[in-house]
Design an enzyme around this catalytic site. Structure first.
Site, PDB file in Angstrom:
ATOM      1  CG  ASN A 169      -2.002  -1.069   1.109  1.00 30.97           C
ATOM      2  OD1 ASN A 169      -2.377  -1.480   0.016  1.00 30.97           O
ATOM      3  ND2 ASN A 169      -2.478  -1.561   2.246  1.00 30.97           N
TER       4      ASN A 169
ATOM      5  N   GLY B 215      13.992  -4.360  -0.028  1.00 26.15           N
ATOM      6  CA  GLY B 215      14.251  -2.995  -0.447  1.00 26.15           C
ATOM      7  C   GLY B 215      14.049  -1.998   0.668  1.00 26.15           C
ATOM      8  CB  THR B 216      12.668  -2.357   4.034  1.00 26.54           C
ATOM      9  OG1 THR B 216      11.503  -2.793   3.329  1.00 26.54           O
ATOM     10  CG2 THR B 216      12.276  -1.427   5.159  1.00 26.54           C
TER      11      THR B 216
ATOM     12  N   PRO C  80      20.147  -1.958  -0.895  1.00 21.33           N
ATOM     13  CG  PRO C  80      22.157  -1.538   0.214  1.00 21.33           C
ATOM     14  CD  PRO C  80      21.520  -2.483  -0.768  1.00 21.33           C
TER      15      PRO C  80
ATOM     16  CG  HIS D 130      16.103   9.708   1.377  1.00 19.80           C
ATOM     17  ND1 HIS D 130      17.470   9.663   1.557  1.00 19.80           N
ATOM     18  CD2 HIS D 130      15.798   8.692   0.532  1.00 19.80           C
ATOM     19  CE1 HIS D 130      17.965   8.656   0.849  1.00 19.80           C
ATOM     20  NE2 HIS D 130      16.969   8.055   0.219  1.00 19.80           N
ATOM     21  CG  HIS D 131      10.531  10.834   1.083  1.00 21.09           C
ATOM     22  ND1 HIS D 131       9.931  10.136   2.119  1.00 21.09           N
ATOM     23  CD2 HIS D 131      11.127   9.892   0.301  1.00 21.09           C
ATOM     24  CE1 HIS D 131      10.124   8.844   1.961  1.00 21.09           C
ATOM     25  NE2 HIS D 131      10.863   8.666   0.871  1.00 21.09           N
TER      26      HIS D 131
ATOM     27  CE  LYS E 172      16.042   6.476   3.853  1.00 23.75           C
ATOM     28  NZ  LYS E 172      15.533   5.091   3.922  1.00 23.75           N
TER      29      LYS E 172
ATOM     30  N   GLY F 171      20.107   3.555   3.797  1.00 24.86           N
ATOM     31  CA  GLY F 171      20.851   2.338   3.493  1.00 24.86           C
ATOM     32  C   GLY F 171      21.844   2.542   2.367  1.00 24.86           C
TER      33      GLY F 171
END
Length: 243
Positions: free
Chosen positions: A11, A78-79, A105, A134-135, A138, A144
């Site tokens: 989601n 991907g986290t 990463p 980053h936004h 995050k 990472g």
């Protein structure tokens, strides 16, 4: 027959795009789209999923990874948020289970090339710092990607950086240190993902910068990881090993 894939974190903004990308790919079938309240382990058993793409949160990624491996699926993580000791434990578990897995990463080809170029430059420049942005959604810092970049540069450098007798007038002004490389993290509206690796030498600087402006830049890397993980019997840390 298509490869059965679960997208965990379906989601979220990355999850929605990952589902769309994999559903439109002839090689894959998305058999479940999971969110936080779903039972990951039971979903793997019910769907007989071969791969789980995890795009969730830093506070649950380690437990998710353990669940995926222990239920016989291949993790494509991907986290961000995994620390070195956790990656070591997951590597050992994949070896015991003879299950392939990928911790990425960053899924962007440009970002991977940025990391590889930074590692190469570290052979010649010992003075370097990382500025990543980053936004504001995050929540973990540093990213990472920044941590992986620092690890790659530390492995490549041939001499230590200068030890300067600096005093921070404001604690944290020099950023955090990972493998003796300072990292500065920005969290700002208007950013998606950006990283600059800035090298300094006598009379010159060298800047290697990557800027993600659309999450679609990560999708080819997700497809590549899902294709490659089926042929692995070990855990791979970094998509650069699959190029």
């Amino acid at each position: 027959m298509r490869t059965r894939v679960i997208v965990n974190g379906a989601n979220g903004k990355m999850g929605i795009l990952a589902c769309e990308t994999l559903e439109n790919h002839e090689q894959f079938e998305v058999v479940a789209k999971l969110s936080r309240q779903d039972n990951l382990g039971q979903s793997i058993l019910d769907t007989k999923a071969q791969i789980v793409v995890d795009l969730t949160r830093a506070d649950c990624v380690y437990e998710n990874s353990l669940t995926i491996i222990n239920h016989g699926a291949r993790p494509v993580i991907g986290t961000s948020g995994l620390v070195e000791t956790q990656i070591d434990e997951l590597t050992k578990l994949c070896k015991i289970k003879q299950i392939g897995g990928i911790i990425a990463p960053n899924f962007s080809l440009g970002a991977i090339l940025m990391m590889m170029l930074a590692a190469k430059a570290s052979e010649y420049f010992s003075e370097v710092e990382i500025i990543e942005g980053h936004h504001q959604q995050k929540l973990d810092a540093p990213s990472g990607t920044a941590l992986k970049t620092a690890e790659m540069m530390a492995a490549a450098r041939k001499k230590p950086k200068n030890k300067l007798p600096l005093k921070e007038l404001t604690p944290g002004a020099r950023g955090g240190s990972h493998h003796d490389i300072n990292i500065h993290s920005l969290r700002l509206p208007g950013l998606l993902a950006r990283q600059e690796v800035l090298f300094g030498n006598i009379g010159e600087t060298l800047s290697i910068t990557h800027n993600s402006i659309d999450r679609r830049c990560f999708m080819p890397g997700i497809v590549l990881a899902c294709q490659k993980v089926l042929n692995l019997t070990n855990l791979v840390y970094g998509l650069e090993h699959l190029l």
